[in-house]
Design a protein around this motif. Sequence first.
Motif, short mmCIF file in Angstrom:
data_model
loop_
_atom_site.label_atom_id
_atom_site.label_comp_id
_atom_site.label_asym_id
_atom_site.label_seq_id
_atom_site.Cartn_x
_atom_site.Cartn_y
_atom_site.Cartn_z
N GLU A 66 0.79 -1.23 0.00
CA GLU A 66 0.00 0.00 0.00
C GLU A 66 0.83 1.29 0.00
O GLU A 66 0.54 2.20 -0.79
CB GLU A 66 -1.01 0.00 1.16
CG GLU A 66 -2.22 -0.87 0.91
CD GLU A 66 -1.96 -2.38 0.96
OE1 GLU A 66 -0.90 -2.80 1.50
OE2 GLU A 66 -2.80 -3.13 0.46
N PRO A 67 1.86 1.43 0.85
CA PRO A 67 2.64 2.67 0.80
C PRO A 67 3.36 2.86 -0.55
O PRO A 67 3.55 4.00 -1.00
CB PRO A 67 3.67 2.52 1.92
CG PRO A 67 3.25 1.37 2.74
CD PRO A 67 2.29 0.56 1.93
N ILE A 68 3.71 1.76 -1.18
CA ILE A 68 4.36 1.83 -2.49
C ILE A 68 3.34 2.32 -3.53
O ILE A 68 3.65 3.19 -4.34
CB ILE A 68 4.95 0.45 -2.86
CG1 ILE A 68 6.07 0.09 -1.88
CG2 ILE A 68 5.43 0.42 -4.31
CD1 ILE A 68 6.53 -1.35 -1.93
N GLN A 94 -5.25 6.55 -11.01
CA GLN A 94 -6.19 6.24 -9.94
C GLN A 94 -6.93 4.92 -10.20
O GLN A 94 -7.11 4.12 -9.28
CB GLN A 94 -7.20 7.38 -9.78
CG GLN A 94 -8.14 7.21 -8.60
CD GLN A 94 -7.43 7.37 -7.26
OE1 GLN A 94 -6.70 8.32 -7.05
NE2 GLN A 94 -7.66 6.45 -6.34
N GLU A 95 -7.31 4.67 -11.43
CA GLU A 95 -8.03 3.44 -11.76
C GLU A 95 -7.19 2.20 -11.45
O GLU A 95 -7.69 1.24 -10.85
CB GLU A 95 -8.42 3.46 -13.24
CG GLU A 95 -9.23 2.27 -13.68
CD GLU A 95 -9.61 2.33 -15.16
OE1 GLU A 95 -9.95 1.28 -15.70
OE2 GLU A 95 -9.55 3.42 -15.76
N SER A 96 -5.93 2.20 -11.85
CA SER A 96 -5.03 1.07 -11.55
C SER A 96 -4.82 0.93 -10.05
O SER A 96 -4.82 -0.18 -9.51
CB SER A 96 -3.67 1.26 -12.24
OG SER A 96 -3.81 1.26 -13.63
N TYR A 97 -4.62 2.06 -9.40
CA TYR A 97 -4.45 2.09 -7.95
C TYR A 97 -5.62 1.41 -7.25
O TYR A 97 -5.45 0.52 -6.42
CB TYR A 97 -4.30 3.54 -7.50
CG TYR A 97 -4.23 3.76 -6.01
CD1 TYR A 97 -3.01 3.72 -5.33
CD2 TYR A 97 -5.38 4.03 -5.27
CE1 TYR A 97 -2.94 3.95 -3.97
CE2 TYR A 97 -5.32 4.26 -3.90
CZ TYR A 97 -4.09 4.22 -3.26
OH TYR A 97 -4.02 4.44 -1.91
N ASP A 98 -6.84 1.82 -7.61
CA ASP A 98 -8.05 1.27 -7.00
C ASP A 98 -8.18 -0.23 -7.28
O ASP A 98 -8.53 -1.01 -6.39
CB ASP A 98 -9.30 2.00 -7.50
CG ASP A 98 -9.35 3.46 -7.04
OD1 ASP A 98 -8.67 3.80 -6.03
OD2 ASP A 98 -10.06 4.25 -7.69
N LEU A 154 11.06 1.56 -3.57
CA LEU A 154 11.42 0.30 -2.88
C LEU A 154 12.59 0.50 -1.93
O LEU A 154 12.60 -0.05 -0.83
CB LEU A 154 11.77 -0.79 -3.90
CG LEU A 154 10.60 -1.43 -4.65
CD1 LEU A 154 11.13 -2.35 -5.75
CD2 LEU A 154 9.72 -2.20 -3.70
N ILE A 155 13.56 1.29 -2.34
CA ILE A 155 14.72 1.57 -1.47
C ILE A 155 14.23 2.21 -0.16
O ILE A 155 14.71 1.86 0.91
CB ILE A 155 15.75 2.48 -2.17
CG1 ILE A 155 16.44 1.70 -3.29
CG2 ILE A 155 16.77 3.02 -1.18
CD1 ILE A 155 17.34 2.55 -4.17
N GLU A 156 13.28 3.12 -0.27
CA GLU A 156 12.75 3.79 0.92
C GLU A 156 11.89 2.87 1.78
O GLU A 156 11.94 2.92 3.00
CB GLU A 156 11.91 5.00 0.51
CG GLU A 156 12.72 6.12 -0.09
CD GLU A 156 11.83 7.24 -0.62
OE1 GLU A 156 10.69 7.40 -0.13
OE2 GLU A 156 12.28 7.96 -1.52
#
Length: 145
Positions: free
Chosen positions: A39-41, A53-57, A92-94
């Motif tokens: 989720e944070p990624i 937004q569509e892909s995210y959802d 990803l590093i973060e």
Amino acid sequence: MAEAAGLSTGGAGLDTKPDDEHFVDKHQSELIKRVSNVEPILDELLHQNVIQQESYDEIKTLSTAEEKMRELISGPLKSSGVQGKDIFYEILIENQPLLIQDLKRMDAEAQMVNTPEGRSTSDQKVAGSNPGSPGAELSSMSNYP
């Protein structure tokens, strides 16, 4: 800029040939298996306009981290190209620094094994330790000051 000159800084931050595989592509299966908190990624990818937004959802509705990572990598990241993968790598590093360190370590070990320069000095001694082999005299002489 390195990309304009035909070089890519790839995910590793080193100049690479254009045909070298991106870190994200190279480690796709490990990333799918081992990234546990997606989720944070996703949030950061949306914030940086790498995904819509569509892909995210759609990805957030999937039930497991593996399913989310598989959909993310095979869908929006694939279509975002090298720039999107570079941003994903930085995120990803973060968010997963230990995982990235482990994958880099695995790359370094594989490179050492696959290159003649990667032979250790103990490998070289073993190669010349047979009494009848050339260099055996050098191997035995190296034990003296």
